[in-house]
Motif scaffolding. Structure first.
Motif, PDB file in Angstrom:
ATOM      1  N   SER A   1       6.156  -4.222   3.822  1.00  0.00           N
ATOM      2  CA  SER A   1       7.731  -3.598   3.504  1.00  0.00           C
ATOM      3  C   SER A   1       7.888  -3.143   2.094  1.00  0.00           C
ATOM      4  CB  SER A   1       9.119  -4.607   3.996  1.00  0.00           C
ATOM      5  OG  SER A   1      10.062  -4.999   3.696  1.00  0.00           O
ATOM      6  N   PRO A   2       8.461  -1.952   2.154  1.00  0.00           N
ATOM      7  CA  PRO A   2       8.903  -1.493   0.206  1.00  0.00           C
ATOM      8  C   PRO A   2       9.364  -2.917  -0.300  1.00  0.00           C
ATOM      9  CG  PRO A   2       9.858  -0.315   2.429  1.00  0.00           C
ATOM     10  CD  PRO A   2       9.247  -1.320   3.070  1.00  0.00           C
TER      11      PRO A   2
ATOM     12  N   GLY B   1       8.311   2.805  -1.062  1.00  0.00           N
ATOM     13  CA  GLY B   1       8.251   3.268   0.196  1.00  0.00           C
ATOM     14  C   GLY B   1       7.748   2.399   0.651  1.00  0.00           C
ATOM     15  N   TRP B   2       7.270   2.232   1.871  1.00  0.00           N
ATOM     16  CA  TRP B   2       6.407   1.399   2.962  1.00  0.00           C
ATOM     17  C   TRP B   2       4.809   1.753   2.444  1.00  0.00           C
ATOM     18  CZ3 TRP B   2       8.040  -1.869   6.365  1.00  0.00           C
ATOM     19  CH2 TRP B   2       9.283  -2.116   7.518  1.00  0.00           C
TER      20      TRP B   2
ATOM     21  N   GLU C   1       9.195   8.357   6.787  1.00  0.00           N
ATOM     22  CA  GLU C   1       9.091   7.519   7.449  1.00  0.00           C
ATOM     23  C   GLU C   1       9.609   7.938   9.110  1.00  0.00           C
ATOM     24  OE1 GLU C   1       9.559   3.708  10.277  1.00  0.00           O
ATOM     25  OE2 GLU C   1      10.515   4.585   9.083  1.00  0.00           O
TER      26      GLU C   1
ATOM     27  N   ALA D   1      10.862   6.080   3.083  1.00  0.00           N
ATOM     28  CA  ALA D   1      11.523   5.754   4.157  1.00  0.00           C
ATOM     29  C   ALA D   1      12.076   6.737   4.594  1.00  0.00           C
ATOM     30  CB  ALA D   1      13.058   4.825   3.732  1.00  0.00           C
TER      31      ALA D   1
END
Length: 261
Positions: free
Chosen positions: A128-129, A116-117, A35, A32
């Motif tokens: 989504s994570p 994470g993503w 990102e 995240a």
């Protein structure tokens, strides 16, 4: 911070799958924090334009990572460097070779990536994570750790060039074009003197006129010269004026100097 190339087993649609008929697949795992700092470009391996579209998951991940750093490399060029081929796609050594060739620092890690993503190139999806555990459960083991893009330093601030003039008594007026309301003006004389200033816009529209008093006891008295400094708009009492403008300096009773930048 880093992001990761994760090899998984999947179904034909690129979803994590460990059952009979599974195939190899590659996704990009982006924590995240990465990102938030750099974003996640999405590349669809099926429509990316390469000659090996349906085995181009790894080249698509590499291209997305390069796009994240501001570099757009054709997928076919990445496939050629990585050694992508039918029916096997791209092996880990080829992924690492391509990353190095295009300037991305990388290393193989036997450990799991951080959550994470996921950028899943099968169809070009951002996942989504919350789905990370499913992808991790389908991992083939280890991952390739990729360094984040290097944030370029801000461009240097160019200091405006200082212009300095000495205005002698009886001389012709001095005109200084190309100034702004926030240009800094510095007037200096050895003794007290009044200086007449004008500014007008480039089309000749008058903006302000002022007689500025430079007050001092003179440098010879050890008290320093007479001086006035400040933004042009403040010296001429036009606080909201931004410019551009031309400054007109009239001669005074004694010599004085003006610096402007």
């Amino acid at each position: 911070m880093s992001s990761y190339v994760l090899a998984i087993t999947s179904d034909a649609a690129g979803n994590p799958y460990t059952g009979p008929g599974r195939i190899g697949h590659v996704v990009w795992v982006v924590p995240a924090a990465v990102e938030a700092a750099f974003g996640i470009p999405v590349v669809n391996e099926f429509t990316s334009g390469g000659p090996l579209a349906h085995v181009a998951c790894a080249p698509s991940v590499i291209r997305a990572r390069l796009l994240q750093g501001g570099r757009d490399v054709p997928i076919s060029e990445i496939e050629a460097v990585a050694g992508t081929s039918l029916p096997n796609g791209t092996l880990f050594p080829g992924i690492e070779r391509a990353l190095r060739a295009f300037g991305v620092a990388e290393s193989f890690s036997p450990s799991n990536p951080l959550p994470g993503w996921m950028m899943n190139p099968a169809g070009g999806r951002l996942v989504s994570p919350a789905a990370f555990p499913q992808y991790l459960a389908a991992s083939q083991g280890g991952c390739i750790v990729m360094a984040d893009p290097v944030t370029p330093p801000p461009p240097p601030i160019e200091e405006p060039e200082m212009q300095t003039f000495v205005i002698e008594p009886g001389s012709e007026p001095t005109l200084i074009p190309g100034l702004a309301g926030t240009s800094t003006l510095n007037l200096v004389a050895d003794v007290s003197v009044s200086v007449e200033l004008f500014i007008w816009e480039p089309d000749g529209t008058p903006v302000a006129t002022k007689v500025v008093a430079l007050l001092g006891n003179g440098a010879v008295a050890g008290k320093g010269p007479a001086q006035v400094s400040g933004y042009l708009r403040d010296v001429l009492d036009v606080a909201t004026f931004m410019g551009p403008c031309t400054l007109y300096l009239a001669a005074a009773a004694v010599p004085y100097s003006v610096s402007v930048y």
